[in-house]
Write a protein that holds these residues in place. Structure first.
Motif, PDB file in Angstrom:
ATOM      1  N   GLU A 161     -10.402  52.666  31.271  1.00  0.00           N
ATOM      2  CA  GLU A 161     -10.531  51.822  32.804  1.00  0.00           C
ATOM      3  C   GLU A 161      -9.986  51.677  33.479  1.00  0.00           C
ATOM      4  O   GLU A 161      -9.953  52.520  34.889  1.00  0.00           O
ATOM      5  N   SER A 162      -8.829  51.068  33.401  1.00  0.00           N
ATOM      6  CA  SER A 162      -7.506  51.501  34.635  1.00  0.00           C
ATOM      7  C   SER A 162      -6.742  52.628  34.487  1.00  0.00           C
ATOM      8  O   SER A 162      -6.231  52.669  36.091  1.00  0.00           O
ATOM      9  N   GLU A 163      -7.091  53.487  33.467  1.00  0.00           N
ATOM     10  CA  GLU A 163      -6.512  54.930  33.749  1.00  0.00           C
ATOM     11  C   GLU A 163      -7.383  55.977  34.609  1.00  0.00           C
ATOM     12  O   GLU A 163      -7.456  56.228  35.416  1.00  0.00           O
ATOM     13  N   TYR A 164      -9.506  55.344  34.534  1.00  0.00           N
ATOM     14  CA  TYR A 164     -10.097  55.909  35.952  1.00  0.00           C
ATOM     15  C   TYR A 164      -9.600  55.389  36.584  1.00  0.00           C
ATOM     16  O   TYR A 164      -9.748  56.389  37.421  1.00  0.00           O
ATOM     17  N   VAL A 165     -10.238  53.980  37.124  1.00  0.00           N
ATOM     18  CA  VAL A 165      -9.623  53.323  38.486  1.00  0.00           C
ATOM     19  C   VAL A 165      -7.916  54.267  39.191  1.00  0.00           C
ATOM     20  O   VAL A 165      -7.858  54.756  40.248  1.00  0.00           O
ATOM     21  N   ASN A 166      -6.644  54.383  38.339  1.00  0.00           N
ATOM     22  CA  ASN A 166      -6.072  54.993  38.431  1.00  0.00           C
ATOM     23  C   ASN A 166      -6.046  56.502  39.011  1.00  0.00           C
ATOM     24  O   ASN A 166      -5.705  56.442  39.777  1.00  0.00           O
ATOM     25  N   ALA A 167      -6.864  57.098  38.177  1.00  0.00           N
ATOM     26  CA  ALA A 167      -7.307  58.271  38.531  1.00  0.00           C
ATOM     27  C   ALA A 167      -8.137  58.827  40.259  1.00  0.00           C
ATOM     28  O   ALA A 167      -7.788  60.205  40.725  1.00  0.00           O
ATOM     29  N   LEU A 168      -8.740  57.693  40.530  1.00  0.00           N
ATOM     30  CA  LEU A 168      -9.707  57.621  41.356  1.00  0.00           C
ATOM     31  C   LEU A 168      -8.813  57.881  42.249  1.00  0.00           C
ATOM     32  O   LEU A 168      -8.864  58.402  43.439  1.00  0.00           O
ATOM     33  N   ALA A 169      -7.915  56.150  42.458  1.00  0.00           N
ATOM     34  CA  ALA A 169      -6.702  56.337  42.958  1.00  0.00           C
ATOM     35  C   ALA A 169      -5.827  57.517  43.875  1.00  0.00           C
ATOM     36  O   ALA A 169      -5.506  57.644  45.406  1.00  0.00           O
ATOM     37  N   GLU A 170      -5.952  57.795  42.330  1.00  0.00           N
ATOM     38  CA  GLU A 170      -4.855  58.922  42.994  1.00  0.00           C
ATOM     39  C   GLU A 170      -5.475  60.067  44.023  1.00  0.00           C
ATOM     40  O   GLU A 170      -4.731  61.350  44.305  1.00  0.00           O
ATOM     41  N   ALA A 171      -6.348  60.765  43.661  1.00  0.00           N
ATOM     42  CA  ALA A 171      -7.366  61.040  43.596  1.00  0.00           C
ATOM     43  C   ALA A 171      -7.711  61.003  45.567  1.00  0.00           C
ATOM     44  O   ALA A 171      -7.625  62.075  45.944  1.00  0.00           O
ATOM     45  N   GLU A 172      -8.316  60.304  45.635  1.00  0.00           N
ATOM     46  CA  GLU A 172      -7.864  59.403  47.394  1.00  0.00           C
ATOM     47  C   GLU A 172      -7.413  59.956  47.855  1.00  0.00           C
ATOM     48  O   GLU A 172      -7.520  60.266  48.598  1.00  0.00           O
ATOM     49  N   LEU A 173      -6.377  59.591  47.288  1.00  0.00           N
ATOM     50  CA  LEU A 173      -4.617  59.808  47.822  1.00  0.00           C
ATOM     51  C   LEU A 173      -4.543  61.150  48.141  1.00  0.00           C
ATOM     52  O   LEU A 173      -3.876  61.324  49.215  1.00  0.00           O
ATOM     53  N   ARG A 174      -4.785  62.067  47.154  1.00  0.00           N
ATOM     54  CA  ARG A 174      -4.177  63.765  47.649  1.00  0.00           C
ATOM     55  C   ARG A 174      -5.234  63.936  49.194  1.00  0.00           C
ATOM     56  O   ARG A 174      -4.696  64.598  49.670  1.00  0.00           O
ATOM     57  N   TYR A 175      -6.821  63.213  49.191  1.00  0.00           N
ATOM     58  CA  TYR A 175      -7.130  63.389  49.810  1.00  0.00           C
ATOM     59  C   TYR A 175      -7.172  62.692  51.065  1.00  0.00           C
ATOM     60  O   TYR A 175      -6.488  63.906  51.910  1.00  0.00           O
TER      61      TYR A 175
END
Length: 245
Positions: free
Chosen positions: A150-164
């Motif tokens: 779940e921590s990996e998933y949250v981080n992946a979402l945050a990194e994708a949002e950061l790129r956006y």
């Protein structure tokens, strides 16, 4: 989601609500699931009424209040499996606050949007750094990856949002965002409604926007112009309140 977590815990072993709460906190599940003592007891009671869990026994330790230990039932295990199967296999629409804000971003000026998005970018970077630190600690402690998904998933979402967010800041700041001239026109310093409308129309035409989409943008702009051009007076406010009453 709290009900799902309760079923998952009782699928491991019987527990009383206080043990459920402490176990979830020890596993940092409050990062993924909203957890309060009041809501937990409400969920446990609801699951028991539904036949998904059942009271196994009541125990008392010393002078502490009696605690009811619950266990999962056969129908509870079936519900747990079906629920998990649906959650893992089927994407669902989730109404995110940031998504709602983006849908109304033109309320802000382009400059304000860039400033606020830059603040969001800083907070996202801190969140990502914090998550990476937690993951590094889990690796050092020998925690299997299975328990940090779940921590990996949250981080992946945050990194994708950061790129956006980075790309959006560049598009607004560099004035390459399609519709930026319309956005400017909506916040023009003109005060005459007709002139403001002309500015919006010219911006639409310059961008080659026609048809129903352009008409929709123009209607939205005109409503915003009307709201800005006729501020309520105290007398108007009073009469409006009276009519509402």
């Amino acid at each position: 989601m709290l009900a799902l977590a309760v079923l998952a815990l009782l699928n491991e072993r019987p527990m009383h609500p206080y043990e459920m709460s402490t176990t979830m906190r020890e596993r940092h599940k409050e990062n993924s699931i909203k957890l309060t003592y009041g809501s937990l007891y409400t969920v446990v009671d609801s699951l028991a009424r539904g036949g998904y869990i059942a009271a196994r026994e009541t125990v008392r330790e010393g002078r502490r209040p009696e605690r009811t230990i619950y266990e999962i039932t056969a129908s509870g295990r079936t519900e747990l499996y079906d629920w998990m199967s649906e959650l893992v296999s089927t994407p669902a629409k989730e109404y995110q606050r940031f998504e709602a804000a983006l849908s109304m971003l033109a309320v802000l000026t382009p400059d304000d949007a860039v400033r606020l998005l830059t603040e969001r970018r800083s907070r996202l970077m801190l969140q990502i750094e914090h998550t990476h630190a937690g993951e590094a600690f889990a690796v050092r402690e020998g925690l299997p990856r299975l328990f940090t998904l779940e921590s990996e998933y949250v981080n992946a979402l945050a990194e994708a949002e950061l790129r956006y967010v980075d790309e959006l800041i560049r598009a607004i700041s560099g004035r390459t965002l399609d519709g930026i001239h319309i956005w400017d026109a909506i916040h023009t310093r003109e005060t005459d409604p007709e002139r403001i409308r002309d500015v919006v129309v010219r911006a639409l035409q310059a961008g080659g926007h026609t048809g129903l989409a352009a008409e929709s943008v123009l209607n939205t702009a005109e409503r915003a112009i009307a709201a800005q051009g006729s501020p309520a007076t105290p007398e108007t406010d009073d009469s409006a309140q009276s009519s509402q009453v």
